[in-house]
Design an enzyme around this catalytic site. Structure first.
Site, PDB file in Angstrom:
ATOM      1  N   ILE A  62       0.851  -1.196   0.000  1.00 36.23           N
ATOM      2  CA  ILE A  62       0.000   0.000   0.000  1.00 36.23           C
ATOM      3  C   ILE A  62       0.887   1.246   0.000  1.00 36.23           C
ATOM      4  CG2 ILE A  62      -1.717  -1.257   1.361  1.00 36.23           C
ATOM      5  CD1 ILE A  62      -1.313   0.790   3.629  1.00 36.23           C
ATOM      6  N   ASN A  63       0.355   2.336  -0.594  1.00 40.59           N
ATOM      7  CA  ASN A  63       0.982   3.637  -0.377  1.00 40.59           C
ATOM      8  C   ASN A  63      -0.075   4.690  -0.087  1.00 40.59           C
ATOM      9  OD1 ASN A  63       1.217   2.905  -3.398  1.00 40.59           O
ATOM     10  ND2 ASN A  63       1.580   5.086  -3.552  1.00 40.59           N
ATOM     11  N   ASP A  64      -0.087   5.808  -0.776  1.00 40.36           N
ATOM     12  CA  ASP A  64      -0.848   6.990  -0.358  1.00 40.36           C
ATOM     13  C   ASP A  64      -2.291   6.737   0.099  1.00 40.36           C
ATOM     14  OD1 ASP A  64       1.363   7.621  -1.885  1.00 40.36           O
ATOM     15  OD2 ASP A  64       0.353   9.100  -3.133  1.00 40.36           O
TER      16      ASP A  64
END
Ligand SMILES: *[C@@H]1O[C@H](CO)[C@@H](O)[C@H](O)[C@H]1NC(C)=O
Ligand SMILES: *[C@@H]1O[C@H](CO)[C@@H](O)[C@H](O)[C@H]1NC(C)=O
Ligand SMILES: *[C@@H]1O[C@H](CO)[C@@H](O)[C@H](O)[C@H]1NC(C)=O
Ligand SMILES: *[C@H]1O[C@@H](CO)[C@H](O)[C@@H](O)[C@@H]1NC(C)=O
Length: 577
Positions: A62-64
């Protein structure tokens, strides 16, 4: 012999290049594309370092955080997610819902590549609640020419409390990179706000050569957008601006302000994520509505040495107005600090920090952040220490609870300041100062603080501490978080983080620290939310019930623990994990 070394050198260089060739690393904007690795899935997800109460899906990358919002009693969090593996790639907008921002239920991805305007990527964006309580999402799509464009999406069924399905009309993209905008550096639309002329405004991150720019667009109907002549804001030498955020804050009190709300009693916050440094900074300033320009206050430094929400590992943050409890909430992404191979092996990568309420400090010079009160519902068994002197060199174990998933709140009384070290005015970089004066370096007043995720023999620990210095005009409080001894494992990224805490130590006579400990995450709040520092750590020994917690004082001057409380934290429902 010399010849031998020269041959060895050439051999090493070749080896290095070869490794790059077989790995297919391409940097697209800020995203590292590892085509051969992005669909590699672990057989079993390794839970040793999984966080208990920080937001994450059961597996994968996952990121932002994207488009956080509150709609009809439900909080929504979308986020950049690779459904196929633990490195960046195949990005969709994963979607979770909650009624308290602590317990989360995963629903199907809301936005995924399916149309020409987003076939090569569905990147970050924001939600806006339109009049009549109608949520809408604006996000960056990547088109077949690999141009970054801005798209709109609407919920399919407003009566569905989970807003599971989102419709992307065929008239997308609604904003294209034309008229000299670089289509490889044009992304992350903000939440829109309504101006006095009843037109909507939003900004998008871009750059002009090395100048970071928040380019502004206006619209009457939210669908047709016209670029404003002048950007809302820009700053020389800061490079590409990712994930801009722009919102009002009340001059007094903790109440949050809706993005479109306007009255004379407001300040504004402008935040960007600097692709060049991979850190964020923000300024406090005024929004000149007549000119549609943001002007940072004189004291607010407008570059990478400015204020940060979090002086540690924290990026791509986004705030939203919680109309339910009338507060502004901040989410931010914390990436891993182990190797890419570790991420593939453990089958997951990335967490979001705990949701924090944000408001303006009474000084008007910075924000205050504090974990939302709902987090306290997870507090379980408690141990406390009251009124205990920590002598010079003192170390006290806080035992009786499981400290690998815990929340510690402590206030230290610091009244004797005579031995405070002299502050050298050339020490402008607090992080460097923390590096130079680590945990073990004896000081005058401090270092004092906590050792968290410590092994019983102290081979491993992450320290969070303060040092007090004396300058000719005042006392200076430094807060450090030092993971350099966090693990006996090799090959980890362990930067020391630090910041100055704006507290009047002489007048207050005390300083407070709160640390959220969560297996591989340490999220600390100093001076009642004036400084936040988040680190990711991977102890080899201080795991589970083998993790210890200590309070320490390695300064020459005694300090007193006025009140320390440590709670074991329960595990909430976390997306079915
Ligand atoms: C919309 O959602 C509601 C609540 O889940 C449901 O009862 C209704 O059938 C849905 N409408 C459509 C057209 O799917
Ligand atoms: C556009 O942005 C990309 C990505 O940062 C950069 O590589 C390229 O040089 C830029 N092009 C121009 C014309 O500035
Ligand atoms: C940022 O701006 C301040 C004040 O304008 C200046 O002193 C400092 O050197 C700048 N830092 C960077 C990294 O550009
Ligand atoms: C997080 O990981 C570390 C170690 O690989 C990098 O140095 C950082 O740049 C990265 N942070 C972000 C925001 O990508």
């Amino acid at each position: 012999m010399e010849r031998f070394y020269r041959v060895l050198w050439v051999f090493m260089v070749l080896l290095f290049c070869w490794r790059d060739i077989i790995n297919v690393e391409v940097v697209d904007g800020s995203h590292l594309v590892l085509e051969d690795l992005q669909s590699v899935s672990a057989a079993v997800v390794d839970t040793k370092y999984k966080t208990g109460y920080h937001f994450q899906p059961p597996e994968h990358w996952i990121n932002d955080p994207n488009g956080p919002m509150y709609y009809n009693g439900v909080y929504h969090l979308f986020y950049q997610y690779n459904p196929k593996g633990a490195v960046w790639g195949n990005i969709v907008w994963a979607h979770s819902v909650s009624t308290d921002m602590i317990n989360w239920r995963a629903v199907d991805p809301a936005i995924y590549p399916s149309k020409p305007f987003d076939i090569n990527g569905c990147w970050s964006g924001s939600a806006t609640i339109l009049p009549g309580n109608k949520p809408v999402i604006l996000y960056t799509g990547v088109d077949p020419q690999n141009q970054q464009v801005q798209n709109i999406a609407f919920p399919k069924n407003l009566s569905d409390p989970d807003l599971r399905e989102w419709v992307k009309p065929d008239y997308n993209p609604i904003i294209a990179p034309v008229d000299g905008i670089n289509g490889s550096a044009f992304r992350d639309p903000t939440t829109a706000w309504l101006g006095p002329d009843r037109r909507w405004r939003l900004v998008i991150g871009t750059k002009r050569r090395s100048r970071g720019v928040a380019v502004m667009y206006r619209s009457k109907d939210f669908i047709h957008w016209v670029r404003a002549k002048h950007p809302l804001h820009s700053a020389a030498g800061t490079g590409m601006w990712e994930c801009p955020d722009f919102f009002p804050v009340a001059m007094r009190g903790v109440r949050g302000v809706d993005t479109s709300e306007y009255n004379g009693e407001l300040k504004y916050v402008f935040k960007v994520s600097l692709d060049l440094t991979r850190y964020e900074y923000y300024t406090i300033g005024s929004y000149r509505r007549d000119l549609d320009k943001y002007v940072p206050d004189g004291a607010s430094v407008d570059n990478g040495s400015g204020l940060r929400y979090d002086y540690g590992n924290f990026y791509a943050s986004k705030s939203f107005f919680d109309a339910g409890k009338k507060r502004r909430i901040l989410w931010g992404w914390t990436n891993e600090s182990d190797s890419r191979q570790d991420d593939i092996d453990k089958g997951w990568a990335g967490i979001q920090t705990v949701p924090r309420a944000v408001w303006l400090d009474p000084s008007g010079k910075q924000l205050i952040q504090w974990p939302i009160e709902e987090l306290e519902r997870l507090r379980g068994r408690l141990v406390s220490v009251k009124n205990k002197v920590l002598r010079s060199g003192g170390l006290v174990e806080i035992s009786g609870i499981l400290t690998s998933q815990a929340n510690v709140v402590v206030s230290f009384e610091v009244t004797a300041l005579v031995k405070a070290e002299r502050f050298d005015p050339s020490w402008s970089d607090p992080q460097k100062l923390c590096e130079r004066k680590g945990t073990e370096a004896k000081g005058g007043v401090g270092p004092f603080g906590l050792l968290v995720l410590a092994s019983s023999g102290k081979e491993e620990y992450t320290s969070v501490f303060f040092r007090i210095f004396k300058s000719p005009t005042k006392y200076v409080a430094l807060m450090c978080q030092d993971p350099s001894r966090s693990s006996v494992r090799a090959g980890l990224y362990k930067p020391v983080y630090g910041a100055f805490v704006d507290v009047d130590i002489k007048r207050n006579g005390q300083i407070a620290l709160r640390s959220l400990i969560d297996h591989s995450a340490v999220e600390s709040f100093g001076g009642e939310g004036r400084v936040c520092i988040t680190s990711r750590v991977y102890p080899g020994m201080a795991v589970g019930s083998n993790a210890h917690l200590y309070a320490f004082n390695y300064g020459a001057e005694d300090v007193r623990i006025l009140d320390l409380k440590a709670w074991e934290m329960k595990k909430p429902l976390m997306n079915g994990a």
